[in-house]
Design a protein around this motif. Structure first.
Motif, PDB file in Angstrom:
ATOM      1  N   GLN A  14       3.013  -9.176  10.851  1.00  0.00           N
ATOM      2  CA  GLN A  14       2.198  -7.879  10.628  1.00  0.00           C
ATOM      3  C   GLN A  14       2.953  -6.633  10.907  1.00  0.00           C
ATOM      4  N   PRO A  15       2.666  -5.582  10.253  1.00  0.00           N
ATOM      5  CA  PRO A  15       1.384  -5.425   9.719  1.00  0.00           C
ATOM      6  C   PRO A  15       1.337  -5.547   8.295  1.00  0.00           C
ATOM      7  N   GLU A  16       2.555  -6.183   7.589  1.00  0.00           N
ATOM      8  CA  GLU A  16       2.745  -6.466   6.015  1.00  0.00           C
ATOM      9  C   GLU A  16       1.572  -7.484   5.777  1.00  0.00           C
ATOM     10  N   GLN A  17       1.125  -8.271   6.523  1.00  0.00           N
ATOM     11  CA  GLN A  17       0.162  -9.220   5.946  1.00  0.00           C
ATOM     12  C   GLN A  17      -1.220  -8.565   5.683  1.00  0.00           C
ATOM     13  N   SER A  18      -1.511  -7.689   6.550  1.00  0.00           N
ATOM     14  CA  SER A  18      -3.030  -6.792   6.452  1.00  0.00           C
ATOM     15  C   SER A  18      -2.438  -5.931   5.350  1.00  0.00           C
ATOM     16  N   ILE A  19      -1.500  -5.552   5.104  1.00  0.00           N
ATOM     17  CA  ILE A  19      -1.412  -4.526   3.966  1.00  0.00           C
ATOM     18  C   ILE A  19      -1.398  -5.189   2.565  1.00  0.00           C
ATOM     19  N   ILE A  20      -0.833  -6.620   2.563  1.00  0.00           N
ATOM     20  CA  ILE A  20      -0.969  -7.536   1.056  1.00  0.00           C
ATOM     21  C   ILE A  20      -2.464  -7.636   0.970  1.00  0.00           C
ATOM     22  N   HIS A  21      -3.190  -7.974   2.169  1.00  0.00           N
ATOM     23  CA  HIS A  21      -4.630  -8.227   1.867  1.00  0.00           C
ATOM     24  C   HIS A  21      -5.177  -7.003   1.449  1.00  0.00           C
ATOM     25  N   GLU A  22      -5.142  -6.126   1.796  1.00  0.00           N
ATOM     26  CA  GLU A  22      -5.886  -4.649   1.635  1.00  0.00           C
ATOM     27  C   GLU A  22      -5.419  -4.380   0.341  1.00  0.00           C
ATOM     28  N   PHE A  23      -4.303  -4.304  -0.191  1.00  0.00           N
ATOM     29  CA  PHE A  23      -3.967  -3.770  -1.465  1.00  0.00           C
ATOM     30  C   PHE A  23      -4.349  -4.919  -2.595  1.00  0.00           C
ATOM     31  N   LYS A  24      -4.342  -5.921  -2.315  1.00  0.00           N
ATOM     32  CA  LYS A  24      -4.940  -7.150  -3.240  1.00  0.00           C
ATOM     33  C   LYS A  24      -6.384  -7.057  -3.349  1.00  0.00           C
ATOM     34  N   THR A  25      -7.293  -7.046  -2.293  1.00  0.00           N
ATOM     35  CA  THR A  25      -8.856  -7.226  -2.142  1.00  0.00           C
ATOM     36  C   THR A  25      -9.266  -5.800  -2.619  1.00  0.00           C
ATOM     37  N   LYS A  26      -8.748  -4.663  -2.186  1.00  0.00           N
ATOM     38  CA  LYS A  26      -9.537  -3.555  -2.324  1.00  0.00           C
ATOM     39  C   LYS A  26      -9.000  -2.681  -3.510  1.00  0.00           C
ATOM     40  N   PHE A  27      -7.713  -2.997  -4.032  1.00  0.00           N
ATOM     41  CA  PHE A  27      -7.444  -1.928  -5.191  1.00  0.00           C
ATOM     42  C   PHE A  27      -7.144  -2.935  -6.304  1.00  0.00           C
ATOM     43  N   GLY A  28      -6.870  -4.265  -5.895  1.00  0.00           N
ATOM     44  CA  GLY A  28      -6.128  -5.110  -7.157  1.00  0.00           C
ATOM     45  C   GLY A  28      -4.730  -4.701  -7.524  1.00  0.00           C
ATOM     46  N   SER A  29      -3.919  -4.436  -6.503  1.00  0.00           N
ATOM     47  CA  SER A  29      -2.759  -3.927  -6.791  1.00  0.00           C
ATOM     48  C   SER A  29      -1.838  -5.102  -7.173  1.00  0.00           C
TER      49      SER A  29
END
Length: 220
Positions: free
Chosen positions: A8-23
């Motif tokens: 962390q915080p990288e794991q939360s960043i991965i989750h957010e960018f994949k689920t919210k932005f589809g990055s």
């Protein structure tokens, strides 16, 4: 683009960018994978877990290191790894004098850079650092370069502020590492990409494996 996908915080960043932005998410391999062992295999297998398995591609430092990682997991990883070299050393800008002041470096003493260890040989490496600090306290200044995130990781946070080894100054700021690496005449660490700094600045390199015996301990 991030690094250290298991923390962390990288794991939360991965989750957010994949689920919210589809990055697309790219992970920079911050260490050169040179030796295969049980610990490395477990680390690679963890990339099949959530959210590490959402990383699209990994940027690798060399073809050799890429092949070692593939050995640790399976052939499916080959298409997720892109060899880009180590562009961190392409344009090095130094700010030596300000770093001398920031770390109160005594030009009358010699400086040693001790690279952080966060694998299962950490306790042995810290024992070596304590002995070194005691023996060289009158003639040398010793700097411990921590991993980014090491100082607030739950496993290690109690070892900092203050640092558990008296007389050793921690380099917290990643922006200072090139200057510190250039100032320190001796670099001590385990064989991995941190030795690039010693090679780059033509410094004396001491391999911690002589006391840590990583090739055996990481298979324990």
């Amino acid at each position: 683009i991030l690094a250290r996908e298991r923390w962390q915080p990288e794991q939360s960043i991965i989750h957010e960018f994949k689920t919210k932005f589809g990055s697309k998410v790219y992970c920079v391999e911050v260490s050169s994978h040179l030796l295969n062992n049980i610990e490395n295999r477990l680390e690679m297998l963890s990339r099949k877990n959530y959210p590490q398995n959402m990383v699209d591609y990994f940027f690798e430092q060399s073809q050799f290191a890429k092949e070692r990682r593939i050995d640790c997991i399976d052939e499916s990883y080959r298409n997720k790894s892109i060899v880009v070299g180590n562009p961190r050393f392409s344009k090095v800008k130094l700010n030596i004098e300000s770093v001398y002041q920031k770390y109160n470096i005594d030009k009358g003493k010699e400086q040693i850079l001790f690279w952080g260890v966060i694998n299962t040989t950490r306790d042995v490496a810290f024992k070596a650092l304590k002995i070194l600090a005691e023996k060289k306290k009158d003639t040398h200044q010793i700097y411990y370069k921590c991993y980014p995130g090491e100082t607030y990781n739950s496993k290690f946070v109690n070892q900092f502020n203050p640092f558990i080894v008296d007389g050793v100054q921690v380099v917290y700021d990643e922006n200072d590492i090139f200057d510190i690496a250039n100032i320190c005449g001796t670099h001590i660490g385990q064989v991995c990409s941190v030795f690039n700094f010693g090679f780059f600045f033509n410094k004396k390199i001491v391999n911690l494996d002589s006391v840590c015996n990583a090739s055996e301990r990481l298979n324990d």
